[in-house]
Design a protein around this motif. Structure first.
Motif, PDB file in Angstrom:
ATOM      1  N   UNK A  57      57.117  32.973  54.623  1.00 31.83           N
ATOM      2  CA  UNK A  57      58.097  32.134  53.925  1.00 31.83           C
ATOM      3  C   UNK A  57      57.716  31.972  52.449  1.00 31.83           C
ATOM      4  N   UNK A  58      57.077  32.977  51.859  1.00 29.65           N
ATOM      5  CA  UNK A  58      56.610  32.852  50.475  1.00 29.65           C
ATOM      6  C   UNK A  58      57.735  32.404  49.549  1.00 29.65           C
ATOM      7  N   UNK A  59      57.440  31.366  48.759  1.00 30.98           N
ATOM      8  CA  UNK A  59      58.393  30.771  47.823  1.00 30.98           C
ATOM      9  C   UNK A  59      59.638  30.226  48.516  1.00 30.98           C
ATOM     10  N   UNK A  60      59.518  29.970  49.799  1.00 29.28           N
ATOM     11  CA  UNK A  60      60.548  29.295  50.571  1.00 29.28           C
ATOM     12  C   UNK A  60      59.899  28.105  51.280  1.00 29.28           C
ATOM     13  N   UNK A  61      60.714  27.149  51.693  1.00 29.61           N
ATOM     14  CA  UNK A  61      60.171  25.980  52.385  1.00 29.61           C
ATOM     15  C   UNK A  61      59.830  26.338  53.828  1.00 29.61           C
ATOM     16  N   UNK A  62      58.598  26.069  54.218  1.00 29.47           N
ATOM     17  CA  UNK A  62      58.200  26.161  55.620  1.00 29.47           C
ATOM     18  C   UNK A  62      58.373  24.767  56.206  1.00 29.47           C
ATOM     19  N   UNK A  63      59.355  24.612  57.083  1.00 29.83           N
ATOM     20  CA  UNK A  63      59.640  23.307  57.658  1.00 29.83           C
ATOM     21  C   UNK A  63      58.430  22.805  58.442  1.00 29.83           C
ATOM     22  N   UNK A  64      58.070  21.543  58.181  1.00 27.18           N
ATOM     23  CA  UNK A  64      56.890  20.941  58.808  1.00 27.18           C
ATOM     24  C   UNK A  64      57.004  20.923  60.337  1.00 27.18           C
ATOM     25  N   UNK A  65      58.161  20.481  60.852  1.00 25.08           N
ATOM     26  CA  UNK A  65      58.300  20.382  62.306  1.00 25.08           C
ATOM     27  C   UNK A  65      58.278  21.761  62.959  1.00 25.08           C
ATOM     28  N   UNK A  66      58.832  22.767  62.273  1.00 27.18           N
ATOM     29  CA  UNK A  66      58.808  24.126  62.820  1.00 27.18           C
ATOM     30  C   UNK A  66      57.382  24.651  62.905  1.00 27.18           C
ATOM     31  N   UNK A  67      56.574  24.441  61.857  1.00 30.28           N
ATOM     32  CA  UNK A  67      55.189  24.904  61.858  1.00 30.28           C
ATOM     33  C   UNK A  67      54.387  24.214  62.954  1.00 30.28           C
ATOM     34  N   UNK A  68      54.619  22.932  63.141  1.00 32.94           N
ATOM     35  CA  UNK A  68      53.913  22.192  64.193  1.00 32.94           C
ATOM     36  C   UNK A  68      54.242  22.750  65.566  1.00 32.94           C
TER      37      UNK A  68
ATOM     38  N   UNK B  23      48.866  13.168  65.814  1.00 32.72           N
ATOM     39  CA  UNK B  23      47.530  13.746  65.678  1.00 32.72           C
ATOM     40  C   UNK B  23      47.591  15.215  65.279  1.00 32.72           C
ATOM     41  N   UNK B  24      48.545  15.946  65.819  1.00 35.67           N
ATOM     42  CA  UNK B  24      48.709  17.342  65.419  1.00 35.67           C
ATOM     43  C   UNK B  24      49.185  17.450  63.971  1.00 35.67           C
ATOM     44  N   UNK B  25      50.036  16.519  63.569  1.00 36.79           N
ATOM     45  CA  UNK B  25      50.511  16.504  62.185  1.00 36.79           C
ATOM     46  C   UNK B  25      49.358  16.267  61.216  1.00 36.79           C
ATOM     47  N   UNK B  26      48.462  15.355  61.571  1.00 39.33           N
ATOM     48  CA  UNK B  26      47.302  15.105  60.733  1.00 39.33           C
ATOM     49  C   UNK B  26      46.381  16.327  60.709  1.00 39.33           C
ATOM     50  N   UNK B  27      46.270  16.985  61.857  1.00 37.50           N
ATOM     51  CA  UNK B  27      45.449  18.191  61.933  1.00 37.50           C
ATOM     52  C   UNK B  27      46.000  19.273  61.013  1.00 37.50           C
ATOM     53  N   UNK B  28      47.323  19.424  60.988  1.00 37.75           N
ATOM     54  CA  UNK B  28      47.917  20.432  60.118  1.00 37.75           C
ATOM     55  C   UNK B  28      47.648  20.110  58.654  1.00 37.75           C
TER      56      UNK B  28
END
Length: 233
Positions: free
Chosen positions: A171-182, A192-197
């Motif tokens: 996703x270079x120079x694009x937004x990587x959605x936080x919830x999708x990455x999690x 806790x996983x969000x903090x880990x990320x």
């Protein structure tokens, strides 16, 4: 035994939706049926799908809006629109968003499955040629060996670091959605996983600090963006 492919099916017509789901399941797919766009997006970030089949006219969130959100989170997953609309403008709008196909109602279920199978064959062929080494500014990132290199310096990344950097690179120079990455890496988007990320993002920033033209920035309320000069130019 070959693993079944997963289809996200969004259709607000209850009868049609159930018929399509049953037919696709009979053809050997796993099909998750959602009655509106909001439910569709929740399902998308919660699970992994091989293809999305979206009705255009849905309550709460229409198919075009849902497709845009899916595309913001994942630029690769195929999208097929189902619609009663035949206007050229609507069809063009669908393809501008990133649709792989567009089927107007009424249609035969055989036609739908033939088109799904054709798209999945193309995607399978494309995946066999997927990039295994990314250029990130002055860095080279080998996703298979999990090694990040710059000049004579090489760093062996952990599996989580490598998976997260791989998503950012795709996703270079694009937004990587936080919830999708999690969901993609940690499966669950709990606190806790969000903090880990967040911790892994900090680690990746340290690994990338040898090239000032490369940075990972926070996009408030959305996620992260990997800034690289090659993509911008």
């Amino acid at each position: 035994m070959e693993e079944k492919l997963n289809i996200l099916l969004c259709e607000d017509d209850e009868n049609l939706g159930m018929l399509l789901r049953e037919y696709l399941q009979a053809k050997g797919y796993n099909a998750e049926l959602c009655p509106d766009g909001e439910a569709g997006y929740r399902a998308f970030v919660k699970n992994r799908f091989d293809i999305c089949v979206l009705d255009v006219m849905m309550p709460k969130k229409d198919g075009f809006t849902l497709a845009q959100e899916i595309r913001a989170a994942n630029t690769e997953v195929p999208i097929v629109f189902l619609t009663a609309k035949t206007l050229k403008e609507d069809i063009l709008e669908g393809f501008k968003i990133g649709a792989d196909d567009y089927i107007t109602k009424p249609f035969s279920m055989e036609e739908l499955t033939f088109r799904i199978e054709a798209i999945l064959r193309r995607v399978k062929g494309k995946k066999s040629r997927e990039v295994s080494v990314y250029q990130i500014g002055k860095f080279s990132f080998d996703t298979k060996k999990q090694i990040l290199s710059i000049g004579e310096k090489s760093t062996k990344l952990t599996t989580k670091e490598s998976e997260l950097l791989g998503l950012l690179c795709s996703h270079q120079n694009e937004i990587l959605q936080r919830d999708f990455a999690l969901k993609a890496i940690w499966v669950d988007d709990n606190y806790f996983n969000a903090r880990s990320m967040d911790v892994y993002i900090t680690k990746l920033r340290k690994h990338l600090r040898d090239d000032e033209s490369v940075e990972i920035i926070n996009i408030h309320g959305k996620g992260y963006k990997l800034i690289t000069p090659e993509k911008e130019n």
